[in-house]
Design a protein around this motif. Sequence first.
Motif, PDB file in Angstrom:
ATOM      1  N   SER A 115       0.838  -1.202   0.000  1.00 21.39           N
ATOM      2  CA  SER A 115       0.000   0.000   0.000  1.00 21.39           C
ATOM      3  C   SER A 115       0.872   1.251   0.000  1.00 21.39           C
ATOM      4  CB  SER A 115      -0.914   0.007   1.216  1.00 21.39           C
ATOM      5  OG  SER A 115      -0.142   0.133   2.359  1.00 21.39           O
ATOM      6  N   VAL A 116       0.413   2.253  -0.701  1.00 21.18           N
ATOM      7  CA  VAL A 116       1.150   3.510  -0.785  1.00 21.18           C
ATOM      8  C   VAL A 116       0.387   4.531   0.040  1.00 21.18           C
ATOM      9  CG1 VAL A 116       1.972   5.307  -2.352  1.00 21.18           C
ATOM     10  CG2 VAL A 116       1.823   2.922  -3.122  1.00 21.18           C
ATOM     11  N   PRO A 117       1.032   5.117   1.061  1.00 24.15           N
ATOM     12  CA  PRO A 117       0.281   6.083   1.873  1.00 24.15           C
ATOM     13  C   PRO A 117      -0.130   7.289   1.045  1.00 24.15           C
ATOM     14  CG  PRO A 117       2.570   5.890   2.642  1.00 24.15           C
ATOM     15  CD  PRO A 117       2.424   4.986   1.472  1.00 24.15           C
ATOM     16  N   PRO A 118      -1.280   7.886   1.367  1.00 20.60           N
ATOM     17  CA  PRO A 118      -1.710   9.049   0.599  1.00 20.60           C
ATOM     18  C   PRO A 118      -0.720  10.204   0.719  1.00 20.60           C
ATOM     19  CG  PRO A 118      -3.092   8.733   2.540  1.00 20.60           C
ATOM     20  CD  PRO A 118      -2.181   7.553   2.462  1.00 20.60           C
ATOM     21  N   SER A 119      -0.610  10.992  -0.307  1.00 25.85           N
ATOM     22  CA  SER A 119       0.321  12.121  -0.304  1.00 25.85           C
ATOM     23  C   SER A 119      -0.300  13.295   0.454  1.00 25.85           C
ATOM     24  CB  SER A 119       0.605  12.560  -1.732  1.00 25.85           C
ATOM     25  OG  SER A 119      -0.577  13.089  -2.283  1.00 25.85           O
TER      26      SER A 119
END
Length: 240
Positions: free
Chosen positions: A24-28
């Motif tokens: 998962s890519v954390p939100p920017s």
Amino acid sequence: MGACFSVRLNTENSHPDSELIVTSVPPSEAEILQAENLKSFRFNVLQEATEKFHPNNELGEGRFSTVYKGWIDEQSRVATKPGVGTAVAVKRFNKHYPSQSDQDWLADMDYFGQLNHENLVKYIGYCLEGGHRLLVYEFMPRGSLANHLFISERFSLSISFLEASDKSCSWCCKGLAYLHSTQPKMINVYFKSSNILIDSDYNAKLSDFGFDKKKKIDPEFVGAANAYEAHDYLRTGRGG
Ligand SMILES: Nc1ncnc2c1ncn2[C@@H]1O[C@H](COP(=O)(O)OP(=O)(O)OP(=O)(O)O)[C@@H](O)[C@H]1O
């Protein structure tokens, strides 16, 4: 883009239930921030604005932060000389602040940045850089109500302050009523005299209405810490 997803593999050799979990890519920051007026500041700008967090600029200290007076140009987001531009309060969180991911901290700042009421201290911006977490907000020249009540050498309990104190009570109530009317509703369980700040005209505004921990007694509500908690809220876990 911040997302968590999985992909099922349909190759000849793979087991039918094989799943490739994509990390998962954390939100920017841009994805989290909804508050239109909340500005992002560089750490070196806030360092310069407060003259390297000079003790002479210290406005006060709490358990989780030290607050300094600084000067900035709000539009260009650069530091200015004292007396030029806008006076701000710069809250520098310390290592005792309850552990929270950068994304959650930013989401909290964003939530508070969207609140807008004449009896709440206005949040101007934040800094999230290299492990530093700071908040920039409206400078309140007459400090906190606690300063007036308990630290009389620096902030004398003046006649004008006493005359204004009736007004202050009703302003605080208006600020609280506004918090209780937001969605999700916010229970300010951190209501105390050091969080009631006074401007040059003796108007009272609430500050620090959520920078401790969120209480999740009722998922409809967001709250803060334990200075004062309404008895009906404590008993039933519901407010409003
Ligand atoms: N916007 C502001 N303008 C002027 N003074 C401020 C401002 N914000 C905070 N201060 C001063 O800094 C002090 C420290 O504030 P801070 O929010 O860090 O801690 P606190 O609320 O006093 O304590 P704690 O967070 O431990 O409950 C305040 O009591 C007040 O005197």
